[in-house]
Design a protein around this motif. Structure first.
Motif, short mmCIF file in Angstrom:
data_model
loop_
_atom_site.label_atom_id
_atom_site.label_comp_id
_atom_site.label_asym_id
_atom_site.label_seq_id
_atom_site.Cartn_x
_atom_site.Cartn_y
_atom_site.Cartn_z
N LEU A 61 0.83 -1.21 0.00
CA LEU A 61 0.00 0.00 0.00
C LEU A 61 0.87 1.26 0.00
O LEU A 61 0.56 2.25 -0.68
N GLU A 62 1.94 1.22 0.78
CA GLU A 62 2.84 2.39 0.81
C GLU A 62 3.55 2.57 -0.53
O GLU A 62 3.78 3.71 -0.97
N LEU A 63 3.90 1.47 -1.18
CA LEU A 63 4.52 1.54 -2.51
C LEU A 63 3.55 2.16 -3.51
O LEU A 63 3.93 3.03 -4.30
N LEU A 64 2.28 1.71 -3.45
CA LEU A 64 1.27 2.26 -4.34
C LEU A 64 1.08 3.76 -4.08
O LEU A 64 1.00 4.56 -5.02
N ALA A 65 1.04 4.15 -2.81
CA ALA A 65 0.86 5.56 -2.47
C ALA A 65 2.05 6.39 -2.98
O ALA A 65 1.88 7.52 -3.46
N ALA A 66 3.26 5.83 -2.89
CA ALA A 66 4.45 6.55 -3.35
C ALA A 66 4.39 6.78 -4.85
O ALA A 66 4.75 7.85 -5.36
N ASP A 72 2.63 8.61 -11.12
CA ASP A 72 3.00 7.46 -11.96
C ASP A 72 1.73 6.62 -12.18
O ASP A 72 1.11 6.13 -11.23
N ASP A 73 1.35 6.44 -13.45
CA ASP A 73 0.11 5.73 -13.76
C ASP A 73 0.35 4.26 -14.12
O ASP A 73 -0.47 3.63 -14.80
N LEU A 94 -6.82 3.77 -3.34
CA LEU A 94 -5.58 4.45 -3.73
C LEU A 94 -5.35 4.41 -5.25
O LEU A 94 -4.47 5.10 -5.76
N GLY A 95 -6.13 3.61 -5.94
CA GLY A 95 -5.99 3.57 -7.40
C GLY A 95 -5.39 2.30 -7.93
O GLY A 95 -4.87 2.29 -9.07
N ALA A 96 -5.42 1.20 -7.16
CA ALA A 96 -4.90 -0.07 -7.66
C ALA A 96 -5.74 -0.54 -8.83
O ALA A 96 -6.95 -0.35 -8.88
#
Length: 554
Positions: A61-66, A72-73, A94-96
């Protein structure tokens, strides 16, 4: 499609990779945690990231948020177990793109890749449609601004009054009167490959994408720009406010002296803008570019000179390599321009071919291009002249060997265009070396064919006239070749000289006649061309180890 798997458990990464390969994926990379994954994403720019939600350090989740913080799309898929499904809602928020449940099933990956491919294709179509729509909406204004830029850099518009009028017509007057200008030229490093493999409309789309990215980067820095096309990319005329206390390159009055700033600092600022453009093109279009930058200048009437300076800076990639930024270096000039290959070099190259000395020919190529490398300056006119003359020289030498250079290497003009389209002098040298190797091989084959024909004719003549007074000079005259060359061919092809071959053939004929027993020994000596019976005895004994009479009685 590039896929990155991020998971702290090696077995999970291996299992996911195997499922992906079975589903048709090939370029698969791995990272052991979120921090390593973040670095890998920056380096690999994957199309899809598959990451575990729970990992030590930085979790999924933190990687996705970063990534989202970076705008970055990249498509992002989370791995989770049934007992951790509550995390999925956070991930999707978060946009996964999607999620995969553990333990894995092969069908999950097949369905996932199908969805990813469909999404990527849809995004690409949407991006292309958006770009085409932008082109249509702004076509008129863009064309007029582009025409203005082309007129400025081609010296078709050198009058200050006329320039101001054109700027006013395009509502650019105040934006292009801010004190400093510069020209940058952006060259696609793979343009030659792209233009040979993609249709023209896609090439135009890439060009437009490069230009659009550059314009957006510059706009964020309050820099205005006019675009124009170059051979393998885009050029931009920039207009911007000088840095505090700065000045453009041609301001040398007393008033300006108080506001002077180190020229290196100003060029460093331009280089920083170019670096940002370069990185954005790399990120969004996945293309490597090289950028040449002119010195700053004040008056737009100097645009043509600045454009030449930017082009000259860009040419340094021929020596130093692409994917770089090169600033104009007016002091880096060669000691003298290239005057031509010259008669001596032509003779040296011809001699190398006649000796079949590949190493000498390659050394000549190296010496011809060495000045461009040693001075770290590429004079385009000299380079084009050298390329052209070297192609002509190779054609000339090949024709001297009665070969057709167009069949061996290709059309002369096509070769010239090919060599001039190369982005490194090392590549140019390597290509010429390959062409020369091809020529050597063809000439060698042709020479071997000719040598075989000459030997066949010589042997045929010897077999027909062995009973006569046959000499090396006589046979050479009949072919015709020089006696020295014929002698060397005999030595090379039969491992014996001409005289030995004739003598051995006569002895074989003499042995045949002696075995038949119908002729006396002195008759055999005459019929086999020895004439002198005593000499015949001597040669026969030397070749067979016995006298003719002993051989006859066997």
């Amino acid at each position: 499609m590039n896929i990155l798997i991020v998971d702290d458990e090696p077995l999970i990464r291996e299992s996911a990779a195997n499922h992906l390969k079975k589903a048709g994926a090939h370029r698969i990379y791995e990272a052991a945690d979120g921090l390593e994954g973040l670095q890998a994403i920056g380096a690999l720019r994957p199309d899809l990231v598959i990451a575990d939600i729970r990992m030590p350090g930085m979790d999924g989740l933190e990687l996705l948020a970063a990534l989202k913080q970076r705008n970055d799309d990249t498509l992002f898929v989370l791995l989770t177990g049934y007992d951790r499904f509550e995390y999925v809602q956070s991930a999707l928020h978060l946009g996964a793109f999607s999620y995969l449940l553990k333990p894995f099933a092969e069908e999950q990956f097949t369905e996932l890749l199908a969805k990813v491919r469909e999404t990527l294709e849809r995004q690409n179509r949407a991006r292309e449609a958006q770009l085409r729509q932008s082109i249509r909406l702004h076509q008129g204004t863009v064309w007029m601004r582009r025409r203005l830029a082309e007129d400025l850099v081609s010296r078709r518009l050198g009058n200050e009054t006329a320039i101001r009028k054109r700027l006013a017509e395009l509502e650019l007057g105040t934006r292009f009167e801010r004190g400093a200008h510069c020209i940058i030229i952006i060259a696609l490093d793979r343009y030659r490959i792209l233009s040979g493999s993609l249709p023209s409309d896609q090439i135009a789309l890439i060009r437009y994408g490069v230009e659009n990215i550059a314009m957006e980067v510059l706009e964020r820095r309050s820099v205005d720009a006019l675009a124009f096309d170059t051979e393998d990319g885009q050029g931009l005329i920039l207009s911007y406010a000088p840095s505090p206390g700065g000045k453009s390159a041609d301001t040398d009055t007393d008033a300006d002296a108080d506001a002077d700033v180190n020229a290196n600092d100003e060029m460093a600022r331009l280089a920083a803008w170019a670096a940002d453009i370069q990185e954005c093109i790399r990120r969004y279009w996945r293309q490597e570019v090289t950028i040449g930058i002119s010195p700053p200048f004040r008056a737009l009437t100097q645009s043509a000179e600045a454009c030449e300076a930017a082009k000259q800076a860009l040419l340094q990639r021929l020596v130093r390599g692409g994917a770089s930024i090169y600033l104009s270096e007016p002091g880096a000039m060669p000691k003298e321009p290239f005057k031509g290959i010259g008669f001596r070099v032509e003779q040296d190259m011809l001699a190398a071919f006649e000796r079949f000395d590949t190493e000498a020919a390659q050394s000549i190529i190296q010496s011809l291009y060495e000045p461009f490398i040693s001075y770290e300056y590429v004079d385009q006119a000299s380079l084009l002249k050298l390329n052209f003359q070297l192609i002509l020289l190779i054609f000339k030498i090949v024709e001297r060997w009665n070969l057709e250079p167009t069949k061996l290497l290709g059309d002369e003009l096509a070769l010239y265009e090919e060599i001039n389209g190369m982005s490194r002098i090392e590549t140019i040298k390597q290509t010429f070396s390959e062409w020369i190797d091809r020529c050597f091989e063809a000439i060698r084959r042709e020479k071997d064919k000719g040598s075989n024909r000459i030997i066949d004719k010589a042997i045929s003549y010897i077999h027909e006239h062995y009973s006569e007074d046959v000499s090396l000079e006589m046979v050479a005259e009949q072919i015709p070749v020089s006696p020295t060359y014929l002698s060397s061919l005999f030595k090379r092809e039969h491992n014996e000289n001409f005289v030995e071959y004739v003598s051995n053939y006569r002895i074989e004929k003499a042995k045949l006649m002696l075995r038949e027993g119908r002729r006396k020994i002195h008759e055999v000596a005459v019929l086999t061309g020895f004439g002198n019976v005593k000499y015949f005895y001597k040669v026969f004994k030397k070749k067979t180890g016995m006298r003719p009479s002993e051989y006859k009685d066997l």
